[in-house]
Design a protein around this motif. Structure first.
Motif, PDB file in Angstrom:
ATOM      1  N   THR A  43       0.866  -1.123   0.111  1.00 13.28           N
ATOM      2  CA  THR A  43       0.081   0.063  -0.075  1.00 13.28           C
ATOM      3  C   THR A  43       0.800   1.115   0.009  1.00 13.28           C
ATOM      4  O   THR A  43       0.796   2.344  -0.804  1.00 13.28           O
ATOM      5  CB  THR A  43      -0.804  -0.140   1.184  1.00 13.28           C
ATOM      6  OG1 THR A  43      -1.795  -1.115   1.328  1.00 13.28           O
ATOM      7  CG2 THR A  43      -1.710   1.128   1.367  1.00 13.28           C
ATOM      8  N   LEU A  44       1.787   1.202   0.777  1.00 13.90           N
ATOM      9  CA  LEU A  44       2.814   2.295   0.964  1.00 13.90           C
ATOM     10  C   LEU A  44       3.630   2.368  -0.304  1.00 13.90           C
ATOM     11  O   LEU A  44       3.567   3.808  -0.893  1.00 13.90           O
ATOM     12  CB  LEU A  44       3.578   2.218   1.907  1.00 13.90           C
ATOM     13  CG  LEU A  44       4.425   3.399   2.674  1.00 13.90           C
ATOM     14  CD1 LEU A  44       3.660   4.473   3.037  1.00 13.90           C
ATOM     15  CD2 LEU A  44       5.209   2.902   3.959  1.00 13.90           C
ATOM     16  N   LEU A  45       4.001   1.464  -1.042  1.00 15.76           N
ATOM     17  CA  LEU A  45       4.677   1.600  -2.294  1.00 15.76           C
ATOM     18  C   LEU A  45       3.665   2.011  -3.335  1.00 15.76           C
ATOM     19  O   LEU A  45       4.234   3.025  -4.100  1.00 15.76           O
ATOM     20  CB  LEU A  45       5.393   0.083  -2.541  1.00 15.76           C
ATOM     21  CG  LEU A  45       6.135   0.013  -3.888  1.00 15.76           C
ATOM     22  CD1 LEU A  45       7.145   1.015  -3.732  1.00 15.76           C
ATOM     23  CD2 LEU A  45       6.657  -1.428  -4.218  1.00 15.76           C
ATOM     24  N   VAL A  46       2.660   1.648  -3.452  1.00 14.53           N
ATOM     25  CA  VAL A  46       1.665   2.180  -4.441  1.00 14.53           C
ATOM     26  C   VAL A  46       1.552   3.666  -4.235  1.00 14.53           C
ATOM     27  O   VAL A  46       1.427   4.425  -5.369  1.00 14.53           O
ATOM     28  CB  VAL A  46       0.389   1.138  -4.581  1.00 14.53           C
ATOM     29  CG1 VAL A  46      -0.493   1.961  -5.449  1.00 14.53           C
ATOM     30  CG2 VAL A  46       0.803  -0.143  -4.971  1.00 14.53           C
ATOM     31  N   GLY A  47       1.090   3.930  -3.027  1.00 13.78           N
ATOM     32  CA  GLY A  47       0.988   5.256  -2.601  1.00 13.78           C
ATOM     33  C   GLY A  47       2.151   6.430  -3.276  1.00 13.78           C
ATOM     34  O   GLY A  47       1.972   7.465  -3.510  1.00 13.78           O
ATOM     35  N   CYS A  48       3.308   5.776  -2.763  1.00  9.45           N
ATOM     36  CA  CYS A  48       4.453   6.546  -3.245  1.00  9.45           C
ATOM     37  C   CYS A  48       4.773   6.574  -4.694  1.00  9.45           C
ATOM     38  O   CYS A  48       5.104   7.870  -5.060  1.00  9.45           O
ATOM     39  CB  CYS A  48       5.902   5.833  -2.690  1.00  9.45           C
ATOM     40  SG  CYS A  48       5.896   5.881  -0.938  1.00  9.45           S
ATOM     41  N   LEU A  49       4.295   5.386  -5.674  1.00 12.33           N
ATOM     42  CA  LEU A  49       4.493   5.654  -6.890  1.00 12.33           C
ATOM     43  C   LEU A  49       3.341   6.809  -7.361  1.00 12.33           C
ATOM     44  O   LEU A  49       3.791   7.577  -8.307  1.00 12.33           O
ATOM     45  CB  LEU A  49       4.441   4.367  -7.416  1.00 12.33           C
ATOM     46  CG  LEU A  49       5.422   3.162  -7.245  1.00 12.33           C
ATOM     47  CD1 LEU A  49       4.904   1.844  -7.633  1.00 12.33           C
ATOM     48  CD2 LEU A  49       6.683   3.819  -7.858  1.00 12.33           C
ATOM     49  N   LEU A  50       2.292   6.522  -6.960  1.00 17.55           N
ATOM     50  CA  LEU A  50       1.403   7.734  -7.244  1.00 17.55           C
ATOM     51  C   LEU A  50       1.759   8.948  -6.990  1.00 17.55           C
ATOM     52  O   LEU A  50       1.333  10.025  -7.719  1.00 17.55           O
ATOM     53  CB  LEU A  50      -0.103   7.367  -6.657  1.00 17.55           C
ATOM     54  CG  LEU A  50      -0.846   6.096  -7.059  1.00 17.55           C
ATOM     55  CD1 LEU A  50      -1.994   5.934  -6.191  1.00 17.55           C
ATOM     56  CD2 LEU A  50      -1.535   6.436  -8.429  1.00 17.55           C
ATOM     57  N   GLY A  51       2.535   9.060  -6.061  1.00 12.48           N
ATOM     58  CA  GLY A  51       3.139  10.541  -5.504  1.00 12.48           C
ATOM     59  C   GLY A  51       4.254  11.094  -6.397  1.00 12.48           C
ATOM     60  O   GLY A  51       4.166  12.359  -6.715  1.00 12.48           O
ATOM     61  N   VAL A  52       4.523  10.274  -7.284  1.00 11.19           N
ATOM     62  CA  VAL A  52       5.424  10.669  -8.283  1.00 11.19           C
ATOM     63  C   VAL A  52       4.416  11.399  -9.381  1.00 11.19           C
ATOM     64  O   VAL A  52       5.117  12.679 -10.019  1.00 11.19           O
ATOM     65  CB  VAL A  52       6.284   9.511  -9.212  1.00 11.19           C
ATOM     66  CG1 VAL A  52       6.913   9.833 -10.160  1.00 11.19           C
ATOM     67  CG2 VAL A  52       7.410   8.842  -8.094  1.00 11.19           C
ATOM     68  N   LEU A  53       3.347  10.892  -9.638  1.00 12.37           N
ATOM     69  CA  LEU A  53       2.574  11.774 -10.567  1.00 12.37           C
ATOM     70  C   LEU A  53       2.084  13.037 -10.116  1.00 12.37           C
ATOM     71  O   LEU A  53       1.938  13.975 -10.790  1.00 12.37           O
ATOM     72  CB  LEU A  53       1.191  10.751 -10.988  1.00 12.37           C
ATOM     73  CG  LEU A  53       1.823   9.456 -11.768  1.00 12.37           C
ATOM     74  CD1 LEU A  53       0.419   8.703 -11.872  1.00 12.37           C
ATOM     75  CD2 LEU A  53       2.305   9.863 -13.294  1.00 12.37           C
ATOM     76  N   VAL A  54       1.900  12.957  -8.749  1.00 15.99           N
ATOM     77  CA  VAL A  54       1.542  14.251  -7.957  1.00 15.99           C
ATOM     78  C   VAL A  54       2.384  15.277  -8.246  1.00 15.99           C
ATOM     79  O   VAL A  54       2.200  16.406  -8.509  1.00 15.99           O
ATOM     80  CB  VAL A  54       1.072  13.756  -6.665  1.00 15.99           C
ATOM     81  CG1 VAL A  54       0.593  15.313  -5.830  1.00 15.99           C
ATOM     82  CG2 VAL A  54      -0.349  12.940  -6.624  1.00 15.99           C
ATOM     83  N   PHE A  55       3.636  14.691  -7.884  1.00 19.25           N
ATOM     84  CA  PHE A  55       4.787  15.880  -7.715  1.00 19.25           C
ATOM     85  C   PHE A  55       5.050  16.192  -9.095  1.00 19.25           C
ATOM     86  O   PHE A  55       5.310  17.332  -9.167  1.00 19.25           O
ATOM     87  CB  PHE A  55       5.988  14.967  -7.291  1.00 19.25           C
ATOM     88  CG  PHE A  55       7.085  15.870  -7.103  1.00 19.25           C
ATOM     89  CD1 PHE A  55       7.327  16.910  -6.110  1.00 19.25           C
ATOM     90  CD2 PHE A  55       8.274  15.610  -7.961  1.00 19.25           C
ATOM     91  CE1 PHE A  55       8.528  17.671  -6.027  1.00 19.25           C
ATOM     92  CE2 PHE A  55       9.310  16.367  -7.771  1.00 19.25           C
ATOM     93  CZ  PHE A  55       9.407  17.449  -6.778  1.00 19.25           C
ATOM     94  N   ALA A  56       5.033  15.353 -10.258  1.00 17.34           N
ATOM     95  CA  ALA A  56       5.335  15.761 -11.787  1.00 17.34           C
ATOM     96  C   ALA A  56       4.452  16.809 -12.109  1.00 17.34           C
ATOM     97  O   ALA A  56       4.705  17.551 -12.896  1.00 17.34           O
ATOM     98  CB  ALA A  56       5.405  14.607 -12.516  1.00 17.34           C
ATOM     99  N   SER A  57       3.096  16.623 -11.522  1.00 21.35           N
ATOM    100  CA  SER A  57       2.100  17.534 -12.224  1.00 21.35           C
ATOM    101  C   SER A  57       2.030  18.683 -11.510  1.00 21.35           C
ATOM    102  O   SER A  57       1.319  19.705 -12.018  1.00 21.35           O
ATOM    103  CB  SER A  57       0.707  16.792 -12.247  1.00 21.35           C
ATOM    104  OG  SER A  57       0.521  16.377 -10.851  1.00 21.35           O
TER     105      SER A  57
END
Length: 156
Positions: A43-57
């Protein structure tokens, strides 16, 4: 879908994942459950991967917002700085989650120290993401700023 829509749509998912993972890490420690621990780490890993999209956008979302209004530079800069800190924290937490998950292929699994570190990091990440999200909300929502500055907006 533009960057602002992507940023707003995904921004709360890493926070939700960090909160959920914290609860699962606690349950895994109380019950001594590797299943709960693995679920928390994923769960934490998937959340962190989604965070990449948030940060990039984020930067593009701010540029799009500037076409409609002139946001407070101070608030936008503070949100961006917190976003950078949160992103770095997500990278560290995501890497440690990956290490822990890989250790399950061995006999012993993750050490107690790594398990406790991930519990602490997931909680710290959730707090940092909460603060970052709050600052992001202040960019566009005057009612959030008003409540902090002590102005009563309940009659508005």
């Amino acid at each position: 879908m533009n960057a602002a829509q992507l940023h707003l749509m995904l921004a709360h998912l890493p926070l939700s994942a960090a909160l959920f993972a914290t609860v699962l890490f606690l349950v895994s420690m109380i019950r001594r459950s590797d299943t709960h621990f693995r679920t928390a780490a994923w769960t934490l890993l998937v959340g962190c991967l989604l965070g990449v999209l948030v940060f990039a956008s984020g930067p593009r979302a701010l540029e799009l917002l500037k076409t409609f209004m002139e946001p407070s530079r101070e608030i936008a800069d503070e949100h961006a700085l917190l976003g950078q800190l949160a992103f770095a924290s997500m990278v560290l937490t995501g890497l440690l989650s990956t290490v822990a998950l890989r250790q399950f292929s061995g006999d012993a699994g993750p050490s107690k120290l790594l398990r406790r570190a991930l519990l602490f990091l997931s909680l710290a990440l959730a707090l940092l993401l909460s603060i970052t999200a709050h600052e992001g909300g202040e960019i566009r929502h005057d009612e959030i700023r008003s409540s902090i500055e002590g102005r009563d907006v309940s009659n508005v």
